[in-house]
Scaffold this active site. Sequence first.
Site, PDB file in Angstrom:
ATOM      1  CD  GLU A 100      -2.974  -0.636   0.068  1.00 25.05           C
ATOM      2  OE1 GLU A 100      -3.029   0.520  -0.402  1.00 25.05           O
ATOM      3  OE2 GLU A 100      -3.646  -1.572  -0.376  1.00 25.05           O
ATOM      4  CB  CYS A 155      -2.073   6.662   2.224  1.00 24.16           C
ATOM      5  SG  CYS A 155      -3.329   5.849   3.210  1.00 24.16           S
TER       6      CYS A 155
HETATM    7  P1  NAP Z   1       8.624   3.831   4.493  1.00 23.68           P
HETATM    8  O1  NAP Z   1       9.695   4.802   4.748  1.00 23.68           O
HETATM    9  O2  NAP Z   1       8.557   3.220   3.138  1.00 23.68           O
HETATM   10  O3  NAP Z   1       8.769   2.707   5.616  1.00 23.68           O
HETATM   11  C1  NAP Z   1       7.891   1.606   5.746  1.00 23.68           C
HETATM   12  C2  NAP Z   1       8.664   0.395   6.253  1.00 23.68           C
HETATM   13  O4  NAP Z   1       9.424  -0.162   5.188  1.00 23.68           O
HETATM   14  C3  NAP Z   1       9.659   0.690   7.354  1.00 23.68           C
HETATM   15  O5  NAP Z   1       9.679  -0.401   8.238  1.00 23.68           O
HETATM   16  C4  NAP Z   1      10.972   0.786   6.603  1.00 23.68           C
HETATM   17  O6  NAP Z   1      12.080   0.438   7.384  1.00 23.68           O
HETATM   18  C5  NAP Z   1      10.803  -0.255   5.534  1.00 23.68           C
HETATM   19  N1  NAP Z   1      11.589   0.040   4.333  1.00 23.68           N
HETATM   20  C6  NAP Z   1      11.446   1.119   3.534  1.00 23.68           C
HETATM   21  N2  NAP Z   1      12.311   1.044   2.503  1.00 23.68           N
HETATM   22  C7  NAP Z   1      13.005  -0.105   2.657  1.00 23.68           C
HETATM   23  C8  NAP Z   1      14.043  -0.745   1.914  1.00 23.68           C
HETATM   24  N3  NAP Z   1      14.532  -0.193   0.804  1.00 23.68           N
HETATM   25  N4  NAP Z   1      14.538  -1.910   2.364  1.00 23.68           N
HETATM   26  C9  NAP Z   1      14.067  -2.464   3.498  1.00 23.68           C
HETATM   27  N5  NAP Z   1      13.083  -1.903   4.252  1.00 23.68           N
HETATM   28  C10 NAP Z   1      12.561  -0.744   3.841  1.00 23.68           C
HETATM   29  O7  NAP Z   1       7.173   4.482   4.725  1.00 23.68           O
HETATM   30  P2  NAP Z   1       6.701   5.385   5.959  1.00 23.68           P
HETATM   31  O8  NAP Z   1       7.456   6.637   5.884  1.00 23.68           O
HETATM   32  O9  NAP Z   1       6.690   4.610   7.176  1.00 23.68           O
HETATM   33  O10 NAP Z   1       5.162   5.700   5.642  1.00 23.68           O
HETATM   34  C11 NAP Z   1       4.736   6.842   4.972  1.00 23.68           C
HETATM   35  C12 NAP Z   1       4.286   6.499   3.559  1.00 23.68           C
HETATM   36  O11 NAP Z   1       3.325   5.444   3.631  1.00 23.68           O
HETATM   37  C13 NAP Z   1       3.599   7.617   2.808  1.00 23.68           C
HETATM   38  O12 NAP Z   1       4.081   7.647   1.487  1.00 23.68           O
HETATM   39  C14 NAP Z   1       2.127   7.222   2.818  1.00 23.68           C
HETATM   40  O13 NAP Z   1       1.360   7.715   1.753  1.00 23.68           O
HETATM   41  C15 NAP Z   1       2.235   5.739   2.784  1.00 23.68           C
HETATM   42  N6  NAP Z   1       1.059   5.115   3.360  1.00 23.68           N
HETATM   43  C16 NAP Z   1       0.252   4.384   2.556  1.00 23.68           C
HETATM   44  C17 NAP Z   1      -0.894   3.822   3.072  1.00 23.68           C
HETATM   45  C18 NAP Z   1      -1.787   3.024   2.201  1.00 23.68           C
HETATM   46  O14 NAP Z   1      -2.648   2.354   2.734  1.00 23.68           O
HETATM   47  N7  NAP Z   1      -1.639   3.056   0.897  1.00 23.68           N
HETATM   48  C19 NAP Z   1      -1.228   3.987   4.425  1.00 23.68           C
HETATM   49  C20 NAP Z   1      -0.383   4.725   5.238  1.00 23.68           C
HETATM   50  C21 NAP Z   1       0.768   5.283   4.678  1.00 23.68           C
HETATM   51  P3  NAP Z   1      13.101   1.569   7.901  1.00 23.68           P
HETATM   52  O15 NAP Z   1      12.292   2.471   8.760  1.00 23.68           O
HETATM   53  O16 NAP Z   1      14.116   0.768   8.621  1.00 23.68           O
HETATM   54  O17 NAP Z   1      13.616   2.235   6.674  1.00 23.68           O
END
Ligand code: NAP
Length: 506
Positions: free
Chosen positions: A263, A300
């Site tokens: 997501e 999101c």
């Molecule tokens: P994020 O930075 O992508 O992190 C999410 C998880 O993924 C974290 O545990 C992160 O670990 C891990 N991760 C990210 N990149 C990685 C990689 N290259 N390799 C391994 N692990 C990785 O997202 P966020 O900042 O928490 O959330 C905000 C985003 O989520 C916004 O863009 C929002 O729109 C979206 N969102 C979407 C929804 C939906 O339902 N579509 C709902 C809520 C939020 P680390 O912290 O260790 O990097």
Amino acid sequence: MTFTPHGDHLIAGERVSAEGKLSSAPASGNAFEFSAGSPELVAEACAAAHAAFSGFAATTREERAVLLETIADEIDARGDEITEIGSAETGLPEARLQGERGRTTGQLRLFATHIRDGAYLDRRHDTALPDRQPLPRPDLRMMQRPIGPVAVFGASNFPLAFSTAGGDTAAALAAGCPVVVKGHGAHPGTGEIVGDAIVAALAKLGMDGGIFSLVQGGTRAVGEALVTDPRIKAVGFTGSLGGGRALFDLCAKRPEPIPFFGELGSVNPMFVLPEAATARGADLGTGWAASLTIGAGQFCTNPGIAIVMDGPEADAFVNAASEGLKAVAAQTMLTDGMADAYRSGARRVSEAAGVKSLLTSTCEGRSAAPYLFDVPAEDWMANEELSEEVFGPLGLVIRVKDAEQMQVVAANFKGQLTATLQMDEGDFDLARALLPVLEQMAGRVLANGFPTGVEVADTMVHGGPYPASTNFGATSVGTLSIRRFLRPVCYQNLPVALLPADLQAD
Ligand code: NAP
């Protein structure tokens, strides 16, 4: 602060500490130290999940329903502490955390009701036709079965409802799949206390501890090890497009590729049709400003882009939005990194050709205040960067010349979680023309409202074409989300006594 996290991982019902440490970075209150994750700890958790799978898959629906309800009760029992640590870690107000907890436990209880009902199994039976010519038909029965251990990555902006015991975990457990959660670095203490609630529920019911593990993060290697572990059979991910895409690619490159239900982000376009703009342009502008700034715009489903027909009605909409946004005080963002990314996103938009700044802000540190920009349709269509999500309270207005150009703009959007129509009866012809495009573009199409609230219900679709999600034909919210963690199995001519119990009754 009265709650002090223990700082351990939770692996197969045990608290496990590790030498490597990470520190939380709360918006307020004390920072705490946590054991950092490692590929070795991930392997331990996955081995336990694998070992627990066949037993868990064989539990009755009633047993899993009781597990989900017990987890909800254990979360409620820790309610005040969850609110306290959650609010300190994320900067989200206490009332928001309380509401999100209700949503999280409600989701768990809804899944309990859903699996008790049994319709999700989609049981089918083609009876044998031994006399059929030219060939007899065998007896065929089909039912949905759990897919195997599921990895869950929660997002920073929903520390409860899209995290440790959030929708992905609830759906996977309901299906009969053990879960390994990779803790989010923005809320390790919140993840831990919710993880403790799940561990306590399993222990209370005498169930296998391997059904749930929580490994805190630390480095990217932790998440990478989790999605590439051969014992993991599906991934539920909520987060950024960049992170989601990186992990999706790793899943596809595995010797045994697995489904990655990501997501991701979205700009959730809102089309303000002319009659509605004339009748209530200013009210719509005010409503839009309110929706854009809920939770510092960290949703999101934030409606980041509004499309209006140029003219005095558009001006009324934009002026009201600007006034509404101006009145919103700076809010705390989830992490320092997000506040930085928000400001650089706003800078990128402000420097794009044709973009006019209508409201700028000068926040520093972890705080964010709204920005508002407008841009003619031609300039927006010429610059793909302007359709990327800026995570935070930023609004962009696209001014179109006429109904035809509004349709061209609509066709230029990539996949979205939602698309909104603000319309009155006189707008129905244009709405009819737009609807096939919106339906192709988004998982949810809504009229005369704002998309930020996502109802947890049987009919909800929270997903959409890439890049809104990698959920091909699936949703991460609502009871339909269980389908992600099931796969159909057909039983041909199997003696009834050997069929899964849920098929024997048929
Ligand atoms: P994020 O930075 O992508 O992190 C999410 C998880 O993924 C974290 O545990 C992160 O670990 C891990 N991760 C990210 N990149 C990685 C990689 N290259 N390799 C391994 N692990 C990785 O997202 P966020 O900042 O928490 O959330 C905000 C985003 O989520 C916004 O863009 C929002 O729109 C979206 N969102 C979407 C929804 C939906 O339902 N579509 C709902 C809520 C939020 P680390 O912290 O260790 O990097």
